[in-house]
Design an enzyme around this catalytic site. Structure first.
Site, PDB file in Angstrom:
ATOM      1  N   THR A 189      -0.572   5.764   1.045  1.00 22.18           N
ATOM      2  CA  THR A 189      -0.037   5.151   2.265  1.00 22.18           C
ATOM      3  C   THR A 189      -1.081   5.044   3.358  1.00 22.18           C
ATOM      4  OG1 THR A 189       2.187   5.855   1.753  1.00 22.18           O
ATOM      5  CG2 THR A 189       1.724   5.493   4.061  1.00 22.18           C
ATOM      6  N   SER A 239      -0.285   7.555  -5.181  1.00 19.98           N
ATOM      7  CA  SER A 239      -0.604   8.772  -5.937  1.00 19.98           C
ATOM      8  C   SER A 239       0.471   9.102  -6.962  1.00 19.98           C
ATOM      9  CB  SER A 239      -0.837   9.955  -5.003  1.00 19.98           C
ATOM     10  OG  SER A 239       0.357  10.324  -4.369  1.00 19.98           O
ATOM     11  N   THR A 250       0.362  10.725  -0.595  1.00 18.62           N
ATOM     12  CA  THR A 250       0.945  12.048  -0.342  1.00 18.62           C
ATOM     13  C   THR A 250       1.871  12.528  -1.458  1.00 18.62           C
ATOM     14  OG1 THR A 250       2.803  11.101   0.885  1.00 18.62           O
ATOM     15  CG2 THR A 250       0.844  11.722   2.161  1.00 18.62           C
ATOM     16  N   ASP A 251       2.339  11.606  -2.312  1.00 20.82           N
ATOM     17  CA  ASP A 251       3.363  12.004  -3.286  1.00 20.82           C
ATOM     18  C   ASP A 251       2.886  13.085  -4.257  1.00 20.82           C
ATOM     19  OD1 ASP A 251       5.075  10.270  -2.101  1.00 20.82           O
ATOM     20  OD2 ASP A 251       5.077   8.769  -3.697  1.00 20.82           O
TER      21      ASP A 251
HETATM   22  N1  ASP Z   1       3.690   6.548  -2.589  1.00 21.32           N
HETATM   23  C1  ASP Z   1       2.637   6.935  -1.686  1.00 21.32           C
HETATM   24  C2  ASP Z   1       1.565   7.684  -2.455  1.00 21.32           C
HETATM   25  O1  ASP Z   1       1.714   8.819  -2.807  1.00 21.32           O
HETATM   26  C3  ASP Z   1       3.157   7.743  -0.581  1.00 21.32           C
HETATM   27  C4  ASP Z   1       2.147   8.204   0.428  1.00 21.32           C
HETATM   28  O2  ASP Z   1       0.942   8.080   0.288  1.00 21.32           O
HETATM   29  O3  ASP Z   1       2.607   8.750   1.449  1.00 21.32           O
HETATM   30  O4  ASP Z   1       0.555   7.127  -2.676  1.00 21.32           O
END
Ligand code: ASP
Length: 347
Positions: free
Chosen positions: A35, A82, A115-116
């Site tokens: 993100t 991720s 973040t995932d």
């Molecule tokens: N779906 C995203 C990821 O993990 C969410 C994020 O980065 O906050 O890449």
């Protein structure tokens, strides 16, 4: 040259050395997507956007303030959400970080990441990076195009921590939302909010106040330079799957793991890692097939302690996703169950 001119030249050289601007730390930013590199159609859109849309140079250009802290270079390792991160990519990332930190002219590394699965990759590097130079992960909960996007400040603070000599030797870190978390413990605790990264029992390593890192604690568990794990010559990671425990959980999940030649299983047990009669039978069957099984807890915190009445090894305080990372890493060098259990207690 006369003696007096020689003396004058020597004095001039000495003074210019003494007054030369101190060299800025050299920090390399490795981008993997997420993100923080996400782009949406409008500045109010915070779900349904495309993660991993913006390249590393654009990320750096959005925060020109980093230039007052460090000399930065960027490299694109991947550009994905991720949730699509793979063990092949984290292996490549670990090797690249090891190669960079082995250079005298690199002082630290920052990695941007979705973040995932931002509790998994940092822990893998915590186990496999052979350096005490700072390795700092960061990410964002709002895409780069959003009002009050958190990515730029998170990147600036991550570079600030990576450039701080006091950050050395603390293991791999995650910097987000003004806080410094330890890769061993930090995990995503909320699906959407900015302050999602927490370590429920252990808290944070420190905070960033007014652009300055304040370290408050150290991690007791073994990491980086003291870690026995070395994946620099490893070409692929063993296959470890996760099976969730719940009322009516079926034994056939273990049959599937055996049929697909899993090397290891993390069982996400109820409470303190307890098993149903079906999962107990499945774990025993998997162990007979040579699969190493480790019981973790689905509660989100606490320790799963050894219990002679139950099959499988235990994950200590590692959450199931981190337990999978440690089991994959351990299986690159041993299948000795006692030794693997020892790793779970100490890493
Ligand atoms: N779906 C995203 C990821 O993990 C969410 C994020 O980065 O906050 O890449």
């Amino acid at each position: 040259m006369k003696f007096t001119s020689l003396l004058a030249a020597a004095l001039l050289a000495l003074t210019s050395c003494a007054f030369a601007a101190p060299q800025q730390p050299h920090i390399v930013i490795l981008a993997t997507g997420g993100t923080i590199a996400g782009s949406a159609a409008s500045n109010t859109q915070t779900i349904g956007y495309k993660a991993g849309a913006i390249g590393v140079q654009a990320l750096i250009d959005a925060v020109p303030e980093v230039k007052s802290i460090a000399r930065v270079d960027g490299e694109q390792i991947a550009n994905i959400g991720s949730n699509d991160m793979t063990s092949d990519i984290i292996l490549t990332l670990s090797k690249r970080v090891n190669a960079l930190l082995a250079r005298d002219d690199v002082d630290g590394v920052v990695i941007t990441h979705g973040t995932d699965t931002l509790d998994e990759t940092p822990y893998f590097l915590n186990l496999t990076v052979k350096s005490d130079k700072p390795v700092v992960f960061t990410g964002a909960m709002r895409p780069a195009t959003a009002i009050s996007a958190d990515g730029p400040m998170n990147l600036l603070e991550a570079v600030t921590v990576a450039a701080d000599p006091n950050a050395r030797g603390r293991g791999v870190m995650l910097v987000m939302n003004d806080r410094i978390g330890a890769a061993r413990f930090i995990t995503k605790t909320n699906a959407t909010t900015l302050d999602t990264f927490k370590a429920p029992e252990q808290g944070y390593l420190g905070v960033i106040v007014g652009g300055k890192p304040h370290f408050e604690t150290r991690v007791e568990k073994i990491h980086t330079l003291r870690s026995v794990f070395d994946v620099r010559d490893v070409n692929s990671l063993p296959k470890v799957v996760i099976i969730y425990g719940y009322q009516d959980d079926p034994e056939y999940m273990y049959d599937a793991a055996i049929a697909h030649h899993a090397d290891g299983i993390i069982y996400v047990g109820t409470g303190g890692g307890s098993t149903s009669v079906r999962s107990e039978a499945g774990i025993k069957k998997a162990e007979q097939a040579g699969i190493v099984v480790v019981r973790a807890s689905r509660t989100g915190s606490g320790v799963v302690a050894p219990d002679d009445n139950m099959p499988g090894l235990v994950a200590d305080s590692l959450n199931p996703a981190k337990a999978r990372i440690l089991l994959m890493t351990a299986l690159t060098q041993t299948h000795d169950r006692a030794l693997i259990q020892d790793y779970f207690q100490n890493y």
